[in-house]
Design an enzyme around this catalytic site. Structure first.
Site, PDB file in Angstrom:
ATOM      1  N   ARG A  91       0.799  -1.062  -0.044  1.00 19.38           N
ATOM      2  CA  ARG A  91       0.007  -0.047  -0.002  1.00 19.38           C
ATOM      3  C   ARG A  91       0.945   1.266  -0.026  1.00 19.38           C
ATOM      4  O   ARG A  91       1.277   1.904   0.977  1.00 19.38           O
ATOM      5  CB  ARG A  91      -1.089   0.023   1.363  1.00 19.38           C
TER       6      ARG A  91
ATOM      7  N   ASP B  36       2.192   5.006  -0.037  1.00 19.20           N
ATOM      8  CA  ASP B  36       1.721   6.365   0.272  1.00 19.20           C
ATOM      9  C   ASP B  36       1.665   7.320  -0.984  1.00 19.20           C
ATOM     10  O   ASP B  36       2.076   6.992  -2.016  1.00 19.20           O
ATOM     11  CB  ASP B  36       2.709   6.999   1.229  1.00 19.20           C
TER      12      ASP B  36
ATOM     13  N   TYR C  78      12.734  -2.137  -3.345  1.00 10.61           N
ATOM     14  CA  TYR C  78      12.464  -0.610  -3.443  1.00 10.61           C
ATOM     15  C   TYR C  78      13.516   0.009  -3.852  1.00 10.61           C
ATOM     16  O   TYR C  78      14.560  -0.600  -3.498  1.00 10.61           O
ATOM     17  CB  TYR C  78      12.015  -0.180  -2.072  1.00 10.61           C
TER      18      TYR C  78
ATOM     19  N   ARG D  54      11.485   5.064   4.115  1.00 11.96           N
ATOM     20  CA  ARG D  54      11.882   6.526   4.139  1.00 11.96           C
ATOM     21  C   ARG D  54      12.501   6.980   5.476  1.00 11.96           C
ATOM     22  O   ARG D  54      13.074   7.842   5.519  1.00 11.96           O
ATOM     23  CB  ARG D  54      10.574   7.077   4.162  1.00 11.96           C
TER      24      ARG D  54
END
Lengths: 258, 258
Positions: free
Chosen positions: B51, B53, B112, B199
């Site tokens: 999911r 952001d 990622y 992050r």
């Protein structure tokens, strides 16, 4: 007056190209406007190594700018980069321009990249940065066809009707076609290019990649010198002006940190 | 009903993230809306591997979609990609979902990438795709600090306050930091991640890269398990969800060409 060289990156989308036009914002106008406050309020003249068309991007455009102010190059870079903040135009580096140097006429070699997104799905992340060709391209065949164009030739077959050059003889030093995952990437290098030359070469090589024309076709077009027989002009958004070689290299400065 | 898997690319700018929200368009809503005409007019449910952001991009998000229609995967891919045309969302591939497969729970590993543009000049071409850090980063120091975080740990120190996971124990398989020209690129792989984990790791490692914290600091934070002590949450636009590994791999189809 102090003469500076600037190393400039821009996103060509939404700009009318390098040169001032009445129909929209150009990179030239944006830089000249940003430099006005550093030039006693008078608009200075910016000249460039390559007059990129509307939609064409740059990672390493080189610009000459004469200013009334005598700023250290790092401070000029930071000030112009800041004043250009609303635009997608960045001043990567600056330096004092050598005596007699011209961004255009002193260029020893120019480098461009043209990207084709070669997959059935439309571009999402790279939209506006690639030419989307959904049918499979044979990058090896395109590369083979490209090698027959290297060297000094009359490139009339790949020249725009609007091209203002006195003649069409150019020396093509590099025209590599490579597959990188879903992309087919063309790298082109020469001392100078004709107007639309790389986009016309890309459109022609893509016909070979699709298998609609033989590998020998681009060389035959070159020898025929007839623009009407070549492939389409590939769209501007796939093209990036990567940079210019000067001899000696320019002494670029990016910041005033020790 | 037929269960499909979709391989999805999107530009996170202007989207509120993967999950449906009342305050803007999500990737989930866009895909479900595009699929409605292929589902007898009823809105189908799309579920995703991750999911993401608001502002986070994807090259390889994986989505599960149940449809009343029984279309060949290549036709479904083309139809959805076409109906999503106004959005920067592309359907790269599709296949029939294996029995009992879930994009989320069947994931063996997620990958990622986080990109930092590390130069004085602001981003122009990569604006919206990178975190701009103008001061020089020591990528080697960041990489060394990152290696001390690999393996199975309680990652409470790098977890968002809003994280809904039952516990913070995760196994980090890869956290590489490399310099690529003007960029510092972080690659992260794990079976699953906590909300904001990458992050928060990027924001923490960047303090090491600037020399403001020692190489040992991220490991100390990990052991302290206190989110309030770690670095800032790096901005979403630097993050791309690259893809998911399944075992066995999904039998992706991109087109119906032989």
């Amino acid at each position: 007056m102090t003469a500076y060289a600037l190393l400039v990156e821009y996103d060509g989308a939404g700009l009318v190209g390098w040169q001032r036009q009445s129909n929209g914002l150009s990179v030239q106008e944006a830089i000249e406007t940003a430099a006005t406050s550093l030039n006693g309020g008078a608009t200075p003249l910016a000249t460039a190594a390559g007059r990129t068309d509307a939609g064409v991007h740059a990672e390493g455009q080189v610009v000459h700018l004469d200013l009334a102010a005598d700023l250290p190059p790092a401070r000029l870079r930071a000030a112009l980069d800041f004043h250009l903040r609303p635009q997608r135009i960045a001043i990567r580096a600056a330096c004092l321009a050598p005596e007699g140097w011209s961004p255009r006429f002193s260029a020893a070699r120019r480098h461009y990249r043209f990207r084709i997104l070669n997959r059935p799905a439309k571009p999402a992340l790279e939209e506006g940065r690639v030419w989307h060709v959904p049918l499979p391209l044979d990058a090896a065949a395109m590369h083979d066809a490209a090698q027959a164009l290297l060297g000094k030739h009359d490139f009339s077959a790949f020249r725009a009707a609007s091209c203002q050059a006195e003649h069409a003889i150019r020396t093509l030093d590099r025209l590599d076609v490579t597959r990188v995952g879903e992309e087919v990437v063309i790298h082109a290098s020469a001392r100078s290019f004709l107007h639309h030359q790389i986009r016309n070469l890309a459109g022609t090589l893509h016909m070979v990649g699709l298998g609609r024309r033989p590998v020998s076709w681009p060389r035959e077009l070159l020898e025929g010198r007839d623009r009407r027989r070549a492939g389409q002009t590939a769209p501007p958004e796939g093209l990036v002006f990567l940079g210019v070689d000067y001899d000696p290299p320019l002494p670029w400065v990016t910041s005033d940190r020790a």
